[in-house]
Design a protein around this motif. Structure first.
Motif, PDB file in Angstrom:
ATOM      1  N   THR A  31      -5.782  15.633  -4.793  1.00  0.00           N
ATOM      2  CA  THR A  31      -6.611  15.736  -3.919  1.00  0.00           C
ATOM      3  C   THR A  31      -7.685  14.620  -4.353  1.00  0.00           C
ATOM      4  O   THR A  31      -8.197  13.933  -3.457  1.00  0.00           O
ATOM      5  CB  THR A  31      -7.380  16.983  -3.731  1.00  0.00           C
ATOM      6  N   VAL A  32      -8.121  14.649  -5.535  1.00  0.00           N
ATOM      7  CA  VAL A  32      -9.127  13.569  -6.074  1.00  0.00           C
ATOM      8  C   VAL A  32      -8.422  12.390  -5.841  1.00  0.00           C
ATOM      9  O   VAL A  32      -9.259  11.205  -5.433  1.00  0.00           O
ATOM     10  CB  VAL A  32      -9.533  14.099  -7.429  1.00  0.00           C
ATOM     11  N   ALA A  33      -7.205  11.933  -6.094  1.00  0.00           N
ATOM     12  CA  ALA A  33      -6.668  10.646  -5.932  1.00  0.00           C
ATOM     13  C   ALA A  33      -6.675  10.458  -4.617  1.00  0.00           C
ATOM     14  O   ALA A  33      -7.105   8.757  -4.299  1.00  0.00           O
ATOM     15  CB  ALA A  33      -5.245  10.766  -6.289  1.00  0.00           C
ATOM     16  N   GLN A  34      -6.559  10.962  -3.626  1.00  0.00           N
ATOM     17  CA  GLN A  34      -6.681  10.601  -2.003  1.00  0.00           C
ATOM     18  C   GLN A  34      -7.991  10.330  -1.516  1.00  0.00           C
ATOM     19  O   GLN A  34      -8.321   9.081  -1.120  1.00  0.00           O
ATOM     20  CB  GLN A  34      -6.031  11.768  -1.085  1.00  0.00           C
ATOM     21  N   ALA A  35      -9.135  10.868  -2.480  1.00  0.00           N
ATOM     22  CA  ALA A  35     -10.559  10.592  -2.099  1.00  0.00           C
ATOM     23  C   ALA A  35     -10.714   9.359  -2.670  1.00  0.00           C
ATOM     24  O   ALA A  35     -11.504   8.546  -2.012  1.00  0.00           O
ATOM     25  CB  ALA A  35     -11.226  11.754  -2.774  1.00  0.00           C
ATOM     26  N   LEU A  36     -10.210   8.887  -3.745  1.00  0.00           N
ATOM     27  CA  LEU A  36     -10.444   7.665  -4.348  1.00  0.00           C
ATOM     28  C   LEU A  36      -9.796   6.596  -3.580  1.00  0.00           C
ATOM     29  O   LEU A  36     -10.450   5.399  -3.282  1.00  0.00           O
ATOM     30  CB  LEU A  36      -9.820   7.597  -5.776  1.00  0.00           C
ATOM     31  N   VAL A  37      -8.675   7.059  -3.141  1.00  0.00           N
ATOM     32  CA  VAL A  37      -7.950   5.884  -2.183  1.00  0.00           C
ATOM     33  C   VAL A  37      -8.886   5.669  -0.805  1.00  0.00           C
ATOM     34  O   VAL A  37      -9.202   4.348  -0.477  1.00  0.00           O
ATOM     35  CB  VAL A  37      -6.430   6.268  -1.867  1.00  0.00           C
ATOM     36  N   ALA A  38      -9.173   6.654  -0.364  1.00  0.00           N
ATOM     37  CA  ALA A  38     -10.285   6.440   0.953  1.00  0.00           C
ATOM     38  C   ALA A  38     -11.496   5.763   0.579  1.00  0.00           C
ATOM     39  O   ALA A  38     -11.859   4.902   1.631  1.00  0.00           O
ATOM     40  CB  ALA A  38     -10.673   7.823   1.261  1.00  0.00           C
ATOM     41  N   LEU A  39     -11.745   5.702  -0.747  1.00  0.00           N
ATOM     42  CA  LEU A  39     -12.904   4.936  -1.047  1.00  0.00           C
ATOM     43  C   LEU A  39     -12.547   3.520  -1.809  1.00  0.00           C
ATOM     44  O   LEU A  39     -13.436   2.679  -2.387  1.00  0.00           O
ATOM     45  CB  LEU A  39     -13.970   5.539  -2.135  1.00  0.00           C
ATOM     46  N   LYS A  40     -11.394   3.212  -1.419  1.00  0.00           N
ATOM     47  CA  LYS A  40     -10.795   1.791  -1.986  1.00  0.00           C
ATOM     48  C   LYS A  40     -10.791   1.685  -3.577  1.00  0.00           C
ATOM     49  O   LYS A  40     -11.216   0.902  -3.983  1.00  0.00           O
ATOM     50  CB  LYS A  40     -11.191   0.658  -1.273  1.00  0.00           C
ATOM     51  N   GLN A  94      -8.231   2.254  -5.709  1.00  0.00           N
ATOM     52  CA  GLN A  94      -6.816   2.399  -6.321  1.00  0.00           C
ATOM     53  C   GLN A  94      -6.774   2.301  -7.706  1.00  0.00           C
ATOM     54  O   GLN A  94      -5.982   2.928  -8.353  1.00  0.00           O
ATOM     55  CB  GLN A  94      -5.773   1.394  -5.328  1.00  0.00           C
ATOM     56  N   SER A  95      -7.535   1.238  -8.275  1.00  0.00           N
ATOM     57  CA  SER A  95      -7.305   0.968  -9.500  1.00  0.00           C
ATOM     58  C   SER A  95      -7.572   2.193 -10.485  1.00  0.00           C
ATOM     59  O   SER A  95      -7.226   2.374 -11.590  1.00  0.00           O
ATOM     60  CB  SER A  95      -8.076  -0.293  -9.973  1.00  0.00           C
ATOM     61  N   ARG A  96      -8.749   2.932  -9.797  1.00  0.00           N
ATOM     62  CA  ARG A  96      -9.139   4.202 -10.740  1.00  0.00           C
ATOM     63  C   ARG A  96      -8.036   5.315 -10.580  1.00  0.00           C
ATOM     64  O   ARG A  96      -8.015   6.072 -11.569  1.00  0.00           O
ATOM     65  CB  ARG A  96     -10.306   4.480  -9.897  1.00  0.00           C
ATOM     66  N   THR A  97      -7.285   5.362  -9.754  1.00  0.00           N
ATOM     67  CA  THR A  97      -6.250   6.208  -9.902  1.00  0.00           C
ATOM     68  C   THR A  97      -5.134   6.010 -10.676  1.00  0.00           C
ATOM     69  O   THR A  97      -4.634   6.894 -11.340  1.00  0.00           O
ATOM     70  CB  THR A  97      -5.528   6.428  -8.309  1.00  0.00           C
ATOM     71  N   VAL A  98      -4.691   4.590 -11.038  1.00  0.00           N
ATOM     72  CA  VAL A  98      -4.122   4.362 -11.987  1.00  0.00           C
ATOM     73  C   VAL A  98      -4.393   4.656 -13.171  1.00  0.00           C
ATOM     74  O   VAL A  98      -3.707   5.295 -14.112  1.00  0.00           O
ATOM     75  CB  VAL A  98      -3.902   2.713 -11.768  1.00  0.00           C
ATOM     76  N   LEU A 103     -14.401   9.196 -12.373  1.00  0.00           N
ATOM     77  CA  LEU A 103     -14.237   8.058 -11.607  1.00  0.00           C
ATOM     78  C   LEU A 103     -14.520   8.215 -10.202  1.00  0.00           C
ATOM     79  O   LEU A 103     -15.461   7.307  -9.625  1.00  0.00           O
ATOM     80  CB  LEU A 103     -13.021   7.511 -11.882  1.00  0.00           C
ATOM     81  N   LEU A 104     -14.022   9.343  -9.509  1.00  0.00           N
ATOM     82  CA  LEU A 104     -14.577   9.524  -8.185  1.00  0.00           C
ATOM     83  C   LEU A 104     -16.301   9.766  -7.864  1.00  0.00           C
ATOM     84  O   LEU A 104     -16.795   9.176  -7.014  1.00  0.00           O
ATOM     85  CB  LEU A 104     -14.039  10.683  -7.594  1.00  0.00           C
ATOM     86  N   ILE A 105     -16.769  10.345  -8.726  1.00  0.00           N
ATOM     87  CA  ILE A 105     -18.168  10.492  -8.955  1.00  0.00           C
ATOM     88  C   ILE A 105     -18.993   9.154  -9.071  1.00  0.00           C
ATOM     89  O   ILE A 105     -19.806   8.900  -8.163  1.00  0.00           O
ATOM     90  CB  ILE A 105     -18.717  11.383  -9.877  1.00  0.00           C
ATOM     91  N   ALA A 106     -18.492   8.463 -10.031  1.00  0.00           N
ATOM     92  CA  ALA A 106     -18.965   7.085 -10.146  1.00  0.00           C
ATOM     93  C   ALA A 106     -18.855   6.310  -8.893  1.00  0.00           C
ATOM     94  O   ALA A 106     -19.564   5.450  -8.457  1.00  0.00           O
ATOM     95  CB  ALA A 106     -18.460   6.535 -11.312  1.00  0.00           C
ATOM     96  N   ARG A 107     -17.759   6.085  -8.453  1.00  0.00           N
ATOM     97  CA  ARG A 107     -17.356   5.269  -7.201  1.00  0.00           C
ATOM     98  C   ARG A 107     -18.415   5.862  -5.922  1.00  0.00           C
ATOM     99  O   ARG A 107     -18.690   4.993  -5.155  1.00  0.00           O
ATOM    100  CB  ARG A 107     -15.808   5.587  -6.735  1.00  0.00           C
ATOM    101  N   LEU A 108     -18.337   7.078  -5.884  1.00  0.00           N
ATOM    102  CA  LEU A 108     -19.071   7.756  -4.762  1.00  0.00           C
ATOM    103  C   LEU A 108     -20.727   7.180  -4.720  1.00  0.00           C
ATOM    104  O   LEU A 108     -21.064   6.898  -3.769  1.00  0.00           O
ATOM    105  CB  LEU A 108     -19.021   9.183  -4.643  1.00  0.00           C
ATOM    106  N   ARG A 109     -21.254   7.197  -5.843  1.00  0.00           N
ATOM    107  CA  ARG A 109     -22.453   6.659  -6.102  1.00  0.00           C
ATOM    108  C   ARG A 109     -22.629   5.207  -5.676  1.00  0.00           C
ATOM    109  O   ARG A 109     -23.797   4.867  -5.328  1.00  0.00           O
ATOM    110  CB  ARG A 109     -22.761   6.984  -7.444  1.00  0.00           C
ATOM    111  N   LYS A 110     -21.482   4.606  -6.172  1.00  0.00           N
ATOM    112  CA  LYS A 110     -21.559   2.946  -5.977  1.00  0.00           C
ATOM    113  C   LYS A 110     -21.525   2.582  -4.487  1.00  0.00           C
ATOM    114  O   LYS A 110     -22.132   1.678  -4.144  1.00  0.00           O
ATOM    115  CB  LYS A 110     -20.528   2.307  -6.855  1.00  0.00           C
TER     116      LYS A 110
END
Length: 443
Positions: free
Chosen positions: A356-365, A367-371, A413-420
């Motif tokens: 679920t979290v990985a798909q949210a990261l992909v939606a926010l582009k 991908q490297s964070r999911t790796v 990483l998702l929280i950081a990406r979302l803030r960015k």
């Protein structure tokens, strides 16, 4: 308004072909368990063990490497359709890329065939043949899946995946009636069914490959390597446990290896329900991200995470109560403790939250964070294997710890990406992005 009218209204709002995909996924899932049930009851724990190892290995390698290619074919074909261009050149390029990757995988399989045959397949050459066959046939199938999805032929997509499962389970029933009691013939069905499904679904569909302008390699996303890495790491994390048990099991523990593989499959039933959630989740999250509506993005993500968490809790309770009965239903006589089912179901539940979290990261582009997240989980899984415990408990704890670490890393990483992206919405806009609507994980 009645519940029936509400349901009918929701169904009518679904994209064309969604029902066909739902039927296809349901058929594939049910047939997978029927196949395991037939093979398990006919072969028994010890003889099923090498077939179970083949099953797990195929569904680690095939989705891990080929599902990202399906995603990219779907995206590139859909983009060409939107521009009014023929899709044959870009599909041809993807097919060449897939062929090269398949050849490399087949070479690796042949080089390690002595290890596969001796440690995993109990010196049954037909299972090694089936594994190599599956690498080739699933390469064909994933290219076809991406072509159907990109062209909007969702009914053909549903027919493809539904046919695969139906052919396999019907043929397994025939083998059982005839009286085959060795794993090899059943293993060949694992490798043959994908190609038969392509033939059935692709019959008379050449119009989907209309000629068009030459395709540059950049039409296949530059992030393909990241997608493959993330996909493969996630498949390793969720699939490697039964392979480790089978590898370390000696000649007197093959019944344990067979029963453990069946238990893993039983505790993965929620993965099929998750596919229905993800089919709606990723496109919706991507749309909100692209629109810059991050408040709505966060709200939907919390709602979905709550549903997935609840699904995991139900799975843990359900397998704790019915796990041993289900194992007997699948033909196993091994007395696997209830605690094993609880640990496996808990690990699977955490894995669903990771997805679920990985798909949210992909939606926010991202991908490297999911790796990074999946990689951290795999590293912790490997570290867990060094614990001084019985092998079964060791891999169960390793899966639990690995999934928990992957979830924690990706959440941070998702929280950081979302803030960015909230501060700079242009980071998730720009080039067209057609997210995949189906998940890679398979039973």
């Amino acid at each position: 308004m009645s519940v029936g009218k509400i349901v009918i209204g929701r169904v009518r709002q679904l994209p064309g072909g969604s029902l066909a995909i739902a039927v296809g996924l349901g058929t594939l899932g049910i047939s997978a368990y029927l196949f395991v049930l037939i093979a398990g009851r006919i072969l028994g724990d010890e003889k099923y063990a090498p077939l179970g190892a083949l099953w797990i290995l195929v569904f680690l390698i095939a989705p891990g490497f080929f599902f990202p290619i399906e995603q990219e074919i779907s995206r590139a074909v859909a983009a060409r359709r939107a521009r009014g261009e023929g899709v044959a050149p870009v599909v041809k390029q993807a097919a060449i890329l897939t062929a090269g990757l398949t050849i490399a995988l087949v070479i690796c399989a042949l080089v390690t065939s002595h290890l596969l045959s001796g440690q995993l397949f109990n010196d049954q050459p037909l299972l090694t043949v089936a594994f190599v066959m599956a690498l080739v046939t699933y390469a064909f199938q994933y290219v076809a899946r991406g072509t159907f999805a990109g062209n909007g032929e969702l009914s053909r997509y549903g027919l493809l995946i539904g046919t695969e499962g139906s052919v396999r389970v019907l043929a397994a029933g025939v083998l059982a009636i005839i009286g085959y009691r060795t794993a090899g013939p059943y293993g060949l069905l694992v490798g043959a069914a994908p190609l038969l499904s392509v033939i059935v679904a692709g019959w008379n569909q050449r119009h989907l490959l209309d000629p068009g302008p030459p395709a540059a390699w950049k039409e296949l996303s530059s992030s393909l390597g990241l997608l493959i890495a993330a996909s493969l790491l996630s498949q390793v994390l969720v699939n490697i446990a039964p392979l480790v048990v089978k590898y370390e099991a000696d000649a007197n523990e093959q019944d344990l290896a067979g029963a453990f593989t069946m238990a893993v499959l039983i505790t993965r039933i929620p993965l099929f329900l998750f596919q229905a959630i993800q089919a709606v989740m990723l496109p919706k999250l991507t749309r909100y991200a692209t629109e810059g509506n991050f408040k709505r993005f966060s709200m939907v993500l919390r709602e979905i995470s709550a549903v997935v968490f609840g699904l995991g809790v139900v799975a843990v309770v359900g397998t704790a109560i019915f796990g041993r009965f289900a194992l007997q239903l699948f033909g196993s006589n091994y007395p696997l403790p209830t605690a094993d089912f609880i640990l496996l179901a808990s690990g699977s539940g955490l894995f669903l939250l990771c997805m679920t979290v990985a798909q949210a990261l992909v939606a926010l582009k991202g991908q490297s964070r999911t790796v990074a997240g999946w990689g951290a989980g795999v590293v912790m899984f490997i570290a867990g294997l060094t614990l001084p415990m019985d092998i079964v408990v060791r891999v169960e704890v390793a899966l639990l710890v690995g999934s928990a670490v992957a979830l924690g890393v990706m959440t941070v990483l998702l929280i950081a990406r979302l803030r960015k992206v909230t501060a700079a919405p242009e980071l998730v806009r720009g080039e067209d992005f057609n997210p995949p609507e189906l998940m890679a994980t398979e039973v």
